[in-house]
Design a protein around this motif. Structure first.
Motif, PDB file in Angstrom:
ATOM      1  N   LEU A  49       0.844  -1.185   0.000  1.00  0.00           N
ATOM      2  CA  LEU A  49       0.000   0.000   0.000  1.00  0.00           C
ATOM      3  C   LEU A  49       0.881   1.236   0.000  1.00  0.00           C
ATOM      4  CD1 LEU A  49      -2.557  -1.273   2.625  1.00  0.00           C
ATOM      5  CD2 LEU A  49      -3.014  -0.929   0.180  1.00  0.00           C
ATOM      6  N   SER A  50       0.408   2.310  -0.613  1.00  0.00           N
ATOM      7  CA  SER A  50       1.179   3.545  -0.657  1.00  0.00           C
ATOM      8  C   SER A  50       1.173   4.211   0.710  1.00  0.00           C
ATOM      9  CB  SER A  50       0.582   4.502  -1.695  1.00  0.00           C
ATOM     10  OG  SER A  50       1.269   5.743  -1.673  1.00  0.00           O
ATOM     11  N   SER A  51       2.306   4.793   1.078  1.00  0.00           N
ATOM     12  CA  SER A  51       2.391   5.554   2.330  1.00  0.00           C
ATOM     13  C   SER A  51       2.188   7.043   2.094  1.00  0.00           C
ATOM     14  CB  SER A  51       3.745   5.321   3.010  1.00  0.00           C
ATOM     15  OG  SER A  51       4.805   5.777   2.170  1.00  0.00           O
ATOM     16  N   ASP A  52       2.014   7.437   0.833  1.00  0.00           N
ATOM     17  CA  ASP A  52       1.765   8.838   0.494  1.00  0.00           C
ATOM     18  C   ASP A  52       0.276   9.119   0.698  1.00  0.00           C
ATOM     19  OD1 ASP A  52       1.969  11.409  -0.551  1.00  0.00           O
ATOM     20  OD2 ASP A  52       1.709  10.718  -2.612  1.00  0.00           O
ATOM     21  N   PRO A  53      -0.112  10.041   1.586  1.00  0.00           N
ATOM     22  CA  PRO A  53      -1.528  10.216   1.916  1.00  0.00           C
ATOM     23  C   PRO A  53      -2.467  10.340   0.716  1.00  0.00           C
ATOM     24  CG  PRO A  53      -0.197  11.432   3.480  1.00  0.00           C
ATOM     25  CD  PRO A  53       0.752  10.911   2.428  1.00  0.00           C
ATOM     26  N   PRO A  54      -2.162  11.138  -0.318  1.00  0.00           N
ATOM     27  CA  PRO A  54      -3.095  11.192  -1.443  1.00  0.00           C
ATOM     28  C   PRO A  54      -3.174   9.879  -2.225  1.00  0.00           C
ATOM     29  CG  PRO A  54      -1.670  13.125  -1.418  1.00  0.00           C
ATOM     30  CD  PRO A  54      -1.085  12.141  -0.462  1.00  0.00           C
ATOM     31  N   CYS A  55      -2.067   9.124  -2.262  1.00  0.00           N
ATOM     32  CA  CYS A  55      -2.043   7.881  -3.040  1.00  0.00           C
ATOM     33  C   CYS A  55      -2.549   6.676  -2.252  1.00  0.00           C
ATOM     34  CB  CYS A  55      -0.619   7.598  -3.532  1.00  0.00           C
ATOM     35  SG  CYS A  55      -0.009   8.767  -4.758  1.00  0.00           S
ATOM     36  N   ALA A  56      -2.604   6.785  -0.919  1.00  0.00           N
ATOM     37  CA  ALA A  56      -3.012   5.641  -0.105  1.00  0.00           C
ATOM     38  C   ALA A  56      -4.396   5.117  -0.489  1.00  0.00           C
ATOM     39  CB  ALA A  56      -2.958   6.012   1.384  1.00  0.00           C
ATOM     40  N   VAL A  99      14.152   5.356   8.453  1.00  0.00           N
ATOM     41  CA  VAL A  99      13.379   4.119   8.497  1.00  0.00           C
ATOM     42  C   VAL A  99      12.185   4.283   9.434  1.00  0.00           C
ATOM     43  CG1 VAL A  99      13.435   1.701   9.208  1.00  0.00           C
ATOM     44  CG2 VAL A  99      15.328   2.645   7.906  1.00  0.00           C
ATOM     45  N   GLU A 100      12.426   4.868  10.598  1.00  0.00           N
ATOM     46  CA  GLU A 100      11.336   5.078  11.548  1.00  0.00           C
ATOM     47  C   GLU A 100      10.278   6.015  10.976  1.00  0.00           C
ATOM     48  OE1 GLU A 100      10.627   6.363  16.223  1.00  0.00           O
ATOM     49  OE2 GLU A 100      12.644   6.431  15.352  1.00  0.00           O
ATOM     50  N   GLU A 101      10.721   7.041  10.271  1.00  0.00           N
ATOM     51  CA  GLU A 101       9.773   7.985   9.670  1.00  0.00           C
ATOM     52  C   GLU A 101       8.919   7.305   8.598  1.00  0.00           C
ATOM     53  OE1 GLU A 101       9.788  12.258   7.229  1.00  0.00           O
ATOM     54  OE2 GLU A 101      11.650  11.428   8.036  1.00  0.00           O
ATOM     55  N   ARG A 102       9.544   6.480   7.761  1.00  0.00           N
ATOM     56  CA  ARG A 102       8.786   5.799   6.720  1.00  0.00           C
ATOM     57  C   ARG A 102       7.825   4.779   7.322  1.00  0.00           C
ATOM     58  NH1 ARG A 102      11.369   3.169   1.949  1.00  0.00           N
ATOM     59  NH2 ARG A 102       9.269   3.490   1.122  1.00  0.00           N
ATOM     60  N   ALA A 103       8.285   4.052   8.336  1.00  0.00           N
ATOM     61  CA  ALA A 103       7.393   3.113   9.012  1.00  0.00           C
ATOM     62  C   ALA A 103       6.217   3.855   9.637  1.00  0.00           C
ATOM     63  CB  ALA A 103       8.161   2.330  10.071  1.00  0.00           C
ATOM     64  N   GLY A 104       6.492   5.027  10.207  1.00  0.00           N
ATOM     65  CA  GLY A 104       5.428   5.837  10.792  1.00  0.00           C
ATOM     66  C   GLY A 104       4.440   6.325   9.759  1.00  0.00           C
ATOM     67  N   ALA A 108       0.487   5.510   9.833  1.00  0.00           N
ATOM     68  CA  ALA A 108      -0.548   6.547   9.799  1.00  0.00           C
ATOM     69  C   ALA A 108      -1.666   6.207   8.828  1.00  0.00           C
ATOM     70  CB  ALA A 108       0.075   7.893   9.436  1.00  0.00           C
ATOM     71  N   THR A 109      -1.393   5.325   7.864  1.00  0.00           N
ATOM     72  CA  THR A 109      -2.441   4.903   6.920  1.00  0.00           C
ATOM     73  C   THR A 109      -3.176   3.653   7.409  1.00  0.00           C
ATOM     74  OG1 THR A 109      -1.009   3.444   5.586  1.00  0.00           O
ATOM     75  CG2 THR A 109      -1.032   5.796   5.015  1.00  0.00           C
ATOM     76  N   GLY A 110      -2.787   3.139   8.576  1.00  0.00           N
ATOM     77  CA  GLY A 110      -3.466   1.973   9.131  1.00  0.00           C
ATOM     78  C   GLY A 110      -2.694   0.682   9.042  1.00  0.00           C
ATOM     79  N   VAL A 111      -1.477   0.716   8.493  1.00  0.00           N
ATOM     80  CA  VAL A 111      -0.651  -0.497   8.405  1.00  0.00           C
ATOM     81  C   VAL A 111       0.063  -0.716   9.740  1.00  0.00           C
ATOM     82  CG1 VAL A 111       1.348  -1.558   7.275  1.00  0.00           C
ATOM     83  CG2 VAL A 111      -0.295  -0.251   5.920  1.00  0.00           C
ATOM     84  N   TRP A 136      12.024  -2.449  10.776  1.00  0.00           N
ATOM     85  CA  TRP A 136      10.596  -2.414  11.090  1.00  0.00           C
ATOM     86  C   TRP A 136       9.899  -3.442  10.203  1.00  0.00           C
ATOM     87  CZ3 TRP A 136       7.947   1.015  14.477  1.00  0.00           C
ATOM     88  CH2 TRP A 136       8.766   1.953  15.122  1.00  0.00           C
ATOM     89  N   LEU A 137       9.003  -4.201  10.818  1.00  0.00           N
ATOM     90  CA  LEU A 137       8.204  -5.158  10.062  1.00  0.00           C
ATOM     91  C   LEU A 137       6.797  -4.594   9.901  1.00  0.00           C
ATOM     92  CD1 LEU A 137       7.976  -7.900   8.691  1.00  0.00           C
ATOM     93  CD2 LEU A 137       7.339  -8.874  10.918  1.00  0.00           C
ATOM     94  N   LEU A 138       6.382  -4.429   8.661  1.00  0.00           N
ATOM     95  CA  LEU A 138       5.081  -3.865   8.334  1.00  0.00           C
ATOM     96  C   LEU A 138       4.145  -4.992   7.923  1.00  0.00           C
ATOM     97  CD1 LEU A 138       6.390  -0.894   6.162  1.00  0.00           C
ATOM     98  CD2 LEU A 138       5.916  -0.898   8.608  1.00  0.00           C
ATOM     99  N   GLU A 139       2.926  -4.965   8.440  1.00  0.00           N
ATOM    100  CA  GLU A 139       1.956  -6.010   8.139  1.00  0.00           C
ATOM    101  C   GLU A 139       1.267  -5.705   6.805  1.00  0.00           C
ATOM    102  OE1 GLU A 139      -1.875  -8.181  10.235  1.00  0.00           O
ATOM    103  OE2 GLU A 139      -0.446  -7.090  11.499  1.00  0.00           O
ATOM    104  N   GLN A 140       2.025  -5.844   5.755  1.00  0.00           N
ATOM    105  CA  GLN A 140       1.542  -5.640   4.391  1.00  0.00           C
ATOM    106  C   GLN A 140       2.536  -6.330   3.457  1.00  0.00           C
ATOM    107  OE1 GLN A 140       1.751  -1.760   2.666  1.00  0.00           O
ATOM    108  NE2 GLN A 140       3.792  -1.320   3.425  1.00  0.00           N
ATOM    109  N   GLY A 141       2.310  -6.212   2.166  1.00  0.00           N
ATOM    110  CA  GLY A 141       3.241  -6.763   1.193  1.00  0.00           C
ATOM    111  C   GLY A 141       2.759  -8.079   0.628  1.00  0.00           C
TER     112      GLY A 141
END
Length: 394
Positions: A49-56, A99-104, A108-111, A136-141
């Motif tokens: 999923l996109s982490s960019d708010p308009p693209c999410a 890395v922390e900023e991107r994970a954040g 913020a989009t719910g991931v 960071w492990l993200l629950e997506q992909g």
């Protein structure tokens, strides 16, 4: 006369065809080669999923549409029903805050995002090299076969009544006053109520004669495939370094040189990041690179070697893996990293500029384009994708 002519058989074009034909429009799609012959069939083969708010929301709609299509498709499409996990990490201490900023941003989009310590990281991905500074492990992909996904859309569009013409090049657009009225092919003129320009990096030359300066450029990306046993890597791996952050927005290596800069040897080498995953057949897919595509023939042939250097540094056991293949595709880049989906002229709609996120955003693009053409309700805010957001476009 078809209601809509779509120029381009990549993921954006075929999703537009499905949505419009499914809504009852008569659709003709024109592809100069094969379906997904470009970057839509030659990419990393993963979905996040996109982490960019308009693209999410656009990527969320894409996921929903893909799952719906695959469920009823006669074309087999490899696509993980559940996420396999997206491991974002760095070996560079200075990049840990990145890395922390991107994970954040994803959180913020719910991931769901979880920071891993050394023991947790070793348990999740044993093949990863030591010396990781942050992870960071993200629950997506999800892993996906991008070419099969595009072909499945083309088959669905055809079953809904769309005409799919391969090996048909669009040479020019026809106009009446300010309105675009159709396209010119080698077989003749095809009139249409609306033309959708989904020709990827080849979109801009078609509209220049209309006085439209479409800011879409080509960036070549290479992929290297290595042979390992299935499940060798457990997640989608993405390494973050200082230069990778710039690469995400196309700032490193995607800017076309000036004539003087080119003569002076100012053409930058490819920008390379470590993106890896194990496909279902065991192939380890290694990417990725960005480099301005100044011509059809590759002039960045050192990119595969650099990708392998980075991949082996991240996963040392890959040094003994046999190379199964190397491929490249040319992505359509926009100045701000977001696609261009919207009206350029009366009768002419853009659906291009997706950069490395064509698969991520393609399904949502089709839904938005169909809403714009038919006057329906947009599934999300279309303003961030308006091609006229750039000065001098029209």
């Amino acid at each position: 006369m078809p209601d809509v002519v779509i120029v381009g058989g990549g993921i954006a074009g075929v999703t537009c065809a499905v949505e419009l034909a499914g809504g009852g429009a008569s659709v003709t799609l024109l592809e100069r080669e094969e379906i997904a012959a470009g970057a839509s069939g030659r990419n990393q083969g993963w979905f996040v999923l996109s982490s960019d708010p308009p693209c999410a929301p656009m990527s969320a709609v894409s996921l929903e549409r893909y799952l719906e299509l695959i469920d009823g498709s006669a074309v087999p499409v490899l696509f993980d029903r559940e996420p396999v996990g997206h491991l974002l990490f760095t070996r560079d201490e200075s990049a840990a805050p990145m890395v922390e900023e991107r994970a954040g941003a994803w959180a913020a989009t719910g991931v769901r995002a979880e920071a891993l310590d050394a023991a947790g990281l070793r348990a999740e991905e044993p093949a990863l090299a030591d010396g990781v500074a942050a992870a960071w492990l993200l629950e997506q992909g999800r892993r996906i076969d991008p070419a099969a996904l595009s072909v499945a859309h083309a088959h669905r569009a055809r079953s809904l009544g769309a005409e799919i013409r391969r090996h048909t090049s669009v040479r020019a657009l026809t106009t009446s006053g300010e309105r675009v009225t159709g396209v010119v092919t080698d077989e003749g003129v095809i009139a249409a109520g609306t033309v959708i320009l989904a020709a990827g990096p080849w979109s801009a030359p078609l509209v220049r004669p209309l006085g439209v300066d479409l800011p879409v450029t080509g960036s070549r990306g290479w992929i290297v495939e290595l042979a390992r046993s299935p499940g060798f890597l457990h997640h989608l791996l993405e390494e973050e370094e200082a230069d990778v952050a710039a690469l995400q927005l196309g700032e490193a290596g995607d800017t076309f040189p000036t004539a003087g800069g080119f003569l002076a040897g100012g053409h930058r080498p490819p920008s390379v990041a470590a993106l890896l995953h194990s496909a279902e057949d065991g192939t380890v897919v290694c990417g990725a690179s960005h480099h301005p595509a100044l011509r059809a023939e590759p002039d960045d042939e050192d990119a595969p070697r650099r990708i392998l250097e980075r991949s082996v540094a991240v996963v040392p056991a890959l040094a003994d893996a046999t190379i199964r293949g190397i491929r490249w595709g040319i992505r359509p880049m926009s100045p701000d990293g977001r696609p261009l989906v919207g009206w350029l002229r009366e009768g002419l709609l853009a659906a291009t500029g997706h950069g490395p996120e064509g698969i991520l955003l393609g399904g949502g693009t089709g839904v938005l384009a169909a809403a714009l053409v038919t006057g329906g309700e947009a599934p999300f805010d279309p303003a961030p994708f308006d091609p006229l957001r750039f000065p001098g476009v029209a």
